[in-house]
Write a protein that holds these residues in place. Structure first.
Motif, short mmCIF file in Angstrom:
data_model
loop_
_atom_site.label_atom_id
_atom_site.label_comp_id
_atom_site.label_asym_id
_atom_site.label_seq_id
_atom_site.Cartn_x
_atom_site.Cartn_y
_atom_site.Cartn_z
N MET A 127 0.84 -1.19 0.00
CA MET A 127 0.00 0.00 0.00
C MET A 127 0.88 1.24 0.00
SD MET A 127 -3.06 -1.17 -0.08
CE MET A 127 -3.94 0.39 0.17
N TYR A 128 0.41 2.25 -0.69
CA TYR A 128 1.18 3.48 -0.85
C TYR A 128 0.28 4.69 -0.59
CZ TYR A 128 4.20 0.35 -3.57
OH TYR A 128 5.01 -0.69 -3.97
N TRP A 129 0.91 5.76 -0.13
CA TRP A 129 0.28 7.07 -0.11
C TRP A 129 1.07 7.99 -1.03
CZ3 TRP A 129 -4.32 8.43 1.77
CH2 TRP A 129 -4.89 7.64 2.78
N TYR A 130 0.33 8.68 -1.88
CA TYR A 130 0.89 9.71 -2.75
C TYR A 130 0.21 11.04 -2.41
CZ TYR A 130 2.82 6.22 -6.06
OH TYR A 130 3.54 5.21 -6.66
N ARG A 131 0.78 12.11 -2.88
CA ARG A 131 0.11 13.40 -2.78
C ARG A 131 0.41 14.22 -4.04
NH1 ARG A 131 3.47 16.35 2.12
NH2 ARG A 131 5.43 16.73 0.96
N GLN A 132 -0.50 15.12 -4.34
CA GLN A 132 -0.32 16.00 -5.47
C GLN A 132 -0.73 17.41 -5.08
OE1 GLN A 132 -2.22 14.77 -9.13
NE2 GLN A 132 -0.81 16.02 -10.35
N ALA A 133 0.26 18.27 -5.03
CA ALA A 133 0.01 19.67 -4.72
C ALA A 133 -0.38 20.41 -6.00
CB ALA A 133 1.25 20.30 -4.11
N PRO A 134 -1.08 21.54 -5.87
CA PRO A 134 -1.49 22.30 -7.05
C PRO A 134 -0.30 22.65 -7.94
CG PRO A 134 -2.57 23.15 -5.10
CD PRO A 134 -1.57 22.14 -4.62
N GLY A 135 -0.40 22.31 -9.23
CA GLY A 135 0.64 22.64 -10.17
C GLY A 135 1.87 21.76 -10.12
N LYS A 136 1.79 20.69 -9.31
CA LYS A 136 2.95 19.80 -9.18
C LYS A 136 2.60 18.39 -9.56
CE LYS A 136 5.41 22.46 -5.67
NZ LYS A 136 6.12 22.40 -4.36
N GLN A 137 3.63 17.59 -9.79
CA GLN A 137 3.42 16.18 -10.11
C GLN A 137 3.06 15.39 -8.86
OE1 GLN A 137 7.01 14.86 -12.15
NE2 GLN A 137 6.07 15.28 -14.14
N ARG A 138 2.40 14.27 -9.07
CA ARG A 138 2.07 13.39 -7.96
C ARG A 138 3.37 12.84 -7.37
NH1 ARG A 138 -3.06 9.49 -8.59
NH2 ARG A 138 -3.83 11.54 -9.21
N GLU A 139 3.43 12.82 -6.06
CA GLU A 139 4.65 12.45 -5.33
C GLU A 139 4.37 11.27 -4.41
OE1 GLU A 139 7.54 14.61 -1.97
OE2 GLU A 139 5.53 15.37 -2.35
N LEU A 140 5.23 10.25 -4.48
CA LEU A 140 5.13 9.12 -3.56
C LEU A 140 5.71 9.55 -2.22
CD1 LEU A 140 4.69 6.14 -2.82
CD2 LEU A 140 6.94 5.67 -3.82
N ILE A 141 4.93 9.38 -1.15
CA ILE A 141 5.42 9.82 0.15
C ILE A 141 5.58 8.70 1.16
CG2 ILE A 141 4.64 12.20 -0.07
CD1 ILE A 141 2.22 11.44 1.67
N ALA A 142 4.87 7.60 1.00
CA ALA A 142 5.00 6.53 1.99
C ALA A 142 4.57 5.20 1.38
CB ALA A 142 4.17 6.82 3.23
N ARG A 143 5.20 4.16 1.87
CA ARG A 143 4.91 2.80 1.39
C ARG A 143 4.94 1.84 2.57
NH1 ARG A 143 8.40 -1.81 -1.34
NH2 ARG A 143 9.82 -1.30 0.37
N ILE A 144 4.06 0.86 2.53
CA ILE A 144 4.10 -0.22 3.51
C ILE A 144 3.87 -1.52 2.79
CG2 ILE A 144 1.65 0.07 4.15
CD1 ILE A 144 2.55 -0.73 7.04
N THR A 145 4.75 -2.48 3.02
CA THR A 145 4.61 -3.78 2.38
C THR A 145 3.62 -4.64 3.13
OG1 THR A 145 6.36 -4.84 3.66
CG2 THR A 145 7.04 -3.61 1.68
N SER A 146 3.33 -5.80 2.58
CA SER A 146 2.43 -6.72 3.25
C SER A 146 3.01 -7.18 4.59
CB SER A 146 2.15 -7.93 2.37
OG SER A 146 3.36 -8.60 2.04
N GLY A 147 4.32 -7.19 4.67
CA GLY A 147 4.98 -7.60 5.91
C GLY A 147 5.19 -6.49 6.90
N GLY A 148 4.80 -5.26 6.52
CA GLY A 148 4.89 -4.14 7.45
C GLY A 148 6.13 -3.27 7.31
N THR A 149 6.96 -3.56 6.33
CA THR A 149 8.12 -2.70 6.10
C THR A 149 7.67 -1.37 5.53
OG1 THR A 149 9.55 -4.61 5.69
CG2 THR A 149 10.31 -2.48 4.86
N THR A 150 8.23 -0.29 6.07
CA THR A 150 7.81 1.05 5.65
C THR A 150 8.97 1.84 5.06
OG1 THR A 150 8.21 1.93 7.87
CG2 THR A 150 5.99 1.15 7.39
N ASN A 151 8.61 2.73 4.15
CA ASN A 151 9.57 3.65 3.56
C ASN A 151 8.89 5.00 3.39
OD1 ASN A 151 10.09 0.78 2.03
ND2 ASN A 151 12.02 1.81 2.56
N TYR A 152 9.69 6.06 3.47
CA TYR A 152 9.13 7.41 3.40
C TYR A 152 9.98 8.30 2.50
CZ TYR A 152 6.67 5.87 7.57
OH TYR A 152 5.90 5.17 8.46
N ALA A 153 9.31 9.27 1.89
CA ALA A 153 10.03 10.32 1.19
C ALA A 153 10.73 11.20 2.22
CB ALA A 153 9.07 11.15 0.36
#
Length: 114
Positions: free
Chosen positions: A33-59
């Motif tokens: 599962m991932y969370w992205y965000r898109q600010a006005p006038g900007k490209q969509r940005e990946l900000i967080a990820r969590i794997t099925s096993g619970g490993t997380t990564n962040y921008a």
């Protein structure tokens, strides 16, 4: 498959919000599962990820302030956002990837006032 994001709103700088994304119709527990965000006038940005096993990564832009988590019993992924800044203002999207498929929710707006 449906992803329904919620929890956005207006908050003052320094405040907190928790976003939720409920999934239905997918093999949620085995998908990343991932969370992205898109600010006005900007490209969509990946900000967080969590794997099925619970490993997380962040921008780097959110590391130390945001926390992604998941509750497989509820088919829900969360994004706890603390110490919010005006530059965090964006539409936030959840994304589910698995089985060769890529699913997106509609997004929830977060506005951080200074």
């Amino acid at each position: 498959v449906q992803l329904q994001a919620s929890g956005g709103g207006l908050v003052q700088a320094g405040g907190s919000l928790r976003l939720s994304c409920a999934a239905s119709g997918s093999a949620f527990s085995i998908n990343a599962m991932y969370w992205y965000r898109q600010a006005p006038g900007k490209q969509r940005e990946l900000i967080a990820r969590i794997t099925s096993g619970g490993t997380t990564n962040y921008a780097d832009s959110v590391k130390g302030r945001f926390t992604i988590s998941r509750d497989n019993a509820k088919n829900t992924v969360y994004l706890q956002m603390n110490s919010l800044k005006p530059e965090d203002t964006a539409v936030y999207y959840c994304n589910e990837v698995g089985g060769g498929m890529n699913y997106w929710g509609k997004g929830t707006l977060v506005t951080v006032s200074s």
